[in-house]
Design an enzyme around this catalytic site. Structure first.
Site, PDB file in Angstrom:
ATOM      1  CD  GLU A  32     -10.582   7.022  11.359  1.00 19.33           C
ATOM      2  OE1 GLU A  32      -9.672   7.123  10.490  1.00 19.33           O
ATOM      3  OE2 GLU A  32     -10.878   5.968  11.917  1.00 19.33           O
ATOM      4  CG  ASP A  35      -4.281  10.757   7.429  1.00 16.21           C
ATOM      5  OD1 ASP A  35      -5.209  11.601   7.507  1.00 16.21           O
ATOM      6  OD2 ASP A  35      -4.253   9.851   6.574  1.00 16.21           O
ATOM      7  CB  SER A  66     -11.157  -5.769 -12.394  1.00 12.21           C
ATOM      8  OG  SER A  66     -11.812  -6.058 -11.194  1.00 12.21           O
ATOM      9  CB  SER A 124      -7.630   1.436   2.672  1.00  9.50           C
ATOM     10  OG  SER A 124      -7.687   2.516   3.508  1.00  9.50           O
ATOM     11  CB  SER A 125     -10.822  -1.027  -1.942  1.00 10.39           C
ATOM     12  OG  SER A 125     -11.696   0.049  -2.102  1.00 10.39           O
ATOM     13  CD  GLU A 158      -7.049   8.121  -3.084  1.00 10.26           C
ATOM     14  OE1 GLU A 158      -6.622   6.972  -3.247  1.00 10.26           O
ATOM     15  OE2 GLU A 158      -8.258   8.414  -3.152  1.00 10.26           O
ATOM     16  CG  ASP A 170      -6.252   5.180   4.160  1.00  7.33           C
ATOM     17  OD1 ASP A 170      -6.228   5.161   5.399  1.00  7.33           O
ATOM     18  OD2 ASP A 170      -7.184   5.666   3.496  1.00  7.33           O
ATOM     19  CE1 TYR A 220     -10.327  11.921   4.390  1.00  4.77           C
ATOM     20  CE2 TYR A 220      -9.248  13.376   2.818  1.00  4.77           C
ATOM     21  CZ  TYR A 220      -9.179  12.493   3.871  1.00  4.77           C
ATOM     22  OH  TYR A 220      -7.951  12.186   4.423  1.00  4.77           O
TER      23      TYR A 220
HETATM   24  C1  GLA Z   1      -9.413   8.187   4.589  1.00  2.85           C
HETATM   25  C2  GLA Z   1      -8.128   8.823   4.104  1.00  2.85           C
HETATM   26  C3  GLA Z   1      -7.041   8.795   5.187  1.00  2.85           C
HETATM   27  C4  GLA Z   1      -7.560   9.349   6.508  1.00  2.85           C
HETATM   28  C5  GLA Z   1      -8.905   8.732   6.880  1.00  2.85           C
HETATM   29  C6  GLA Z   1      -9.539   9.376   8.078  1.00  2.85           C
HETATM   30  O1  GLA Z   1      -9.229   6.822   4.822  1.00  2.85           O
HETATM   31  O2  GLA Z   1      -7.661   8.175   2.944  1.00  2.85           O
HETATM   32  O3  GLA Z   1      -5.921   9.517   4.729  1.00  2.85           O
HETATM   33  O4  GLA Z   1      -7.629  10.743   6.499  1.00  2.85           O
HETATM   34  O5  GLA Z   1      -9.835   8.808   5.806  1.00  2.85           O
HETATM   35  O6  GLA Z   1      -8.782   9.153   9.228  1.00  2.85           O
END
Ligand code: GLA
Length: 383
Positions: A32, A35, A66, A124-125, A158, A170, A220
């Site tokens: 986690e 990436d 939607s 990951s929607s 994104e 994701d 983030y």
């Molecule tokens: C989100 C991001 C990913 C990754 C995760 C954490 O899902 O979209 O790219 O960094 O957080 O692992």
């Protein structure tokens, strides 16, 4: 499902959709916040996801509908689009803009989206809706992008249109996922292997904290910047491109280069988590679920104490796991700050786990989480 969605499409557009596409969401088993640091991750696609029904309309209008949200959008074909607040249609709009900028001819689309991924749950929607849209446009236009091109394109939407500096995990997982497989992905080289996610007598539970993920995006991006600061400090002595280019031993030998304690903690998590993924891959291949579970707990503890992206809701779920002999391991999954946790639970004890974790969490947090038995499914495709 396909038929009832076609019916919904017909009610809105008075015709059948030309094609129906589906892209899943994902869970990450371990690795986690790795990436964007060029290391190893182990995500799987899940059977929840986003459906897209679409027909070209030749009216030079893009229509977005939607079944999950009331907001709709009708926009004419134009050179540039801007993001509108936090609306759901920003994601497919960003993808359309990308295709237009890349010189593809679009003459209008009627679109209907439906997602069964719990929104804001960290499954990951957003990658799911980006990838289903880019896959659909590539198919309808015969645009000739490879699946990896579509992954990169969706990630760039994104990063640049939505404004979240996410890594590639994701989008990669929802595009390349395979039924009953986990993807061992090297986020630097993008080499990957689909490994059997053979969980033996265990199943994967997904536990949604049902906590809205406020501030998640800004936090983030802050973590991404902190990792860049750690990397710059280490580069004074080390010839590396990513934090994950070094292992724990090398990191320990050079940690004096990072003088800021917060930055040090972030980097320590990243380097150790990357080493944990290697151990987890070995444990999975040897069917050693006890070891895999231990690594899951260690990953969670590091995300809580060093990376500081957990929270009392996610911690409560992990904490419950440690008290239950039917749980091999549990951890938060995804970016954190709310969202979902996962747990490896003995299949025969799934119901009792589910009841017990709900009771434990509700007593501590004041409202209930949702618990799902997760099925590992395929990546994006036509239905
Ligand atoms: C989100 C991001 C990913 C990754 C995760 C954490 O899902 O979209 O790219 O960094 O957080 O692992």
């Amino acid at each position: 499902m396909k038929q009832s969605l076609q019916q919904e499409f017909k009610e809105r557009y008075h015709k059948e959709a030309k094609k129906v596409y589906f892209s899943p969401g994902r869970v990450n088993l371990i690795g986690e916040h790795i990436d964007y640091n060029g290391g190893l991750v182990m995500p799987c696609a899940i059977t929840f996801g986003t459906y897209l029904l679409v027909s070209p309309n030749d009216e030079n209008i893009f229509r977005f509908r939607s079944l999950n949200f009331e907001d709709t959008l009708d926009v004419p074909l134009q050179d540039d689009y801007a993001k509108t607040g936090e609306k759901w249609f920003n994601y497919p709009l960003g993808v359309i803009e990308y295709f237009l900028k890349d010189g593809h001819q679009l003459r209008g689309l009627d679109m209907l989206f439906y997602g069964d991924i719990p929104i804001s749950s960290g499954l990951s929607s957003s990658a799911s809706i980006e990838v289903v849209t880019s896959y659909a446009l590539n198919d309808l236009l015969n645009a000739g992008y490879s699946k990896l091109d579509l992954v990169k394109l969706s990630k760039s939407v994104e990063n640049n249109f939505i404004g979240v500096n996410c890594g590639i995990m994701d989008q990669f997982a929802v595009a390349f996922g395979e039924k009953n497989k986990a993807l061992m992905l090297n986020c630097d080289t993008l080499a990957y292997e689909a490994v059997d996610s053979n969980l033996g007598d265990y199943v994967l539970a997904i536990i949604n904290t049902n906590k809205p993920r406020k501030l998640a995006e800004s936090k983030y991006n802050e973590r991404v910047r902190e990792c860049q600061a750690a990397l710059s400090a280490l580069q004074v002595e080390l010839d590396i491109n990513y934090l994950c280019d070094i292992d724990t031993t090398t990191f320990d030998q050079h940690k004096h280069l990072i003088t800021d304690q917060t930055i040090y903690k972030r980097a320590k998590h990243v380097v150790e988590e990357n080493d944990r993924v290697k151990l987890a891959a070995k444990a999975l291949s040897e069917n050693n679920l006890a070891e895999f579970g231990r690594l899951m707990y260690a990953s969670h503890d590091s995300l809580r104490d060093l990376y500081e992206v957990s929270g009392k809701e996610l911690d409560t779920i992990e904490e419950y796991g440690k008290t239950d002999p039917n749980v091999a391991g549990s951890r938060m999954t995804g970016a954190g700050f709310g969202g979902c946790a996962i747990a490896l639970v003995k299949e025969e004890a799934f119901e009792s786990y589910s009841e017990a974790v709900i009771a434990y969490y509700t007593a501590k947090i004041g409202y209930a989480p949702s618990v799902y038995k997760s099925l590992i499914g395929n990546g994006v495709g036509v239905l």
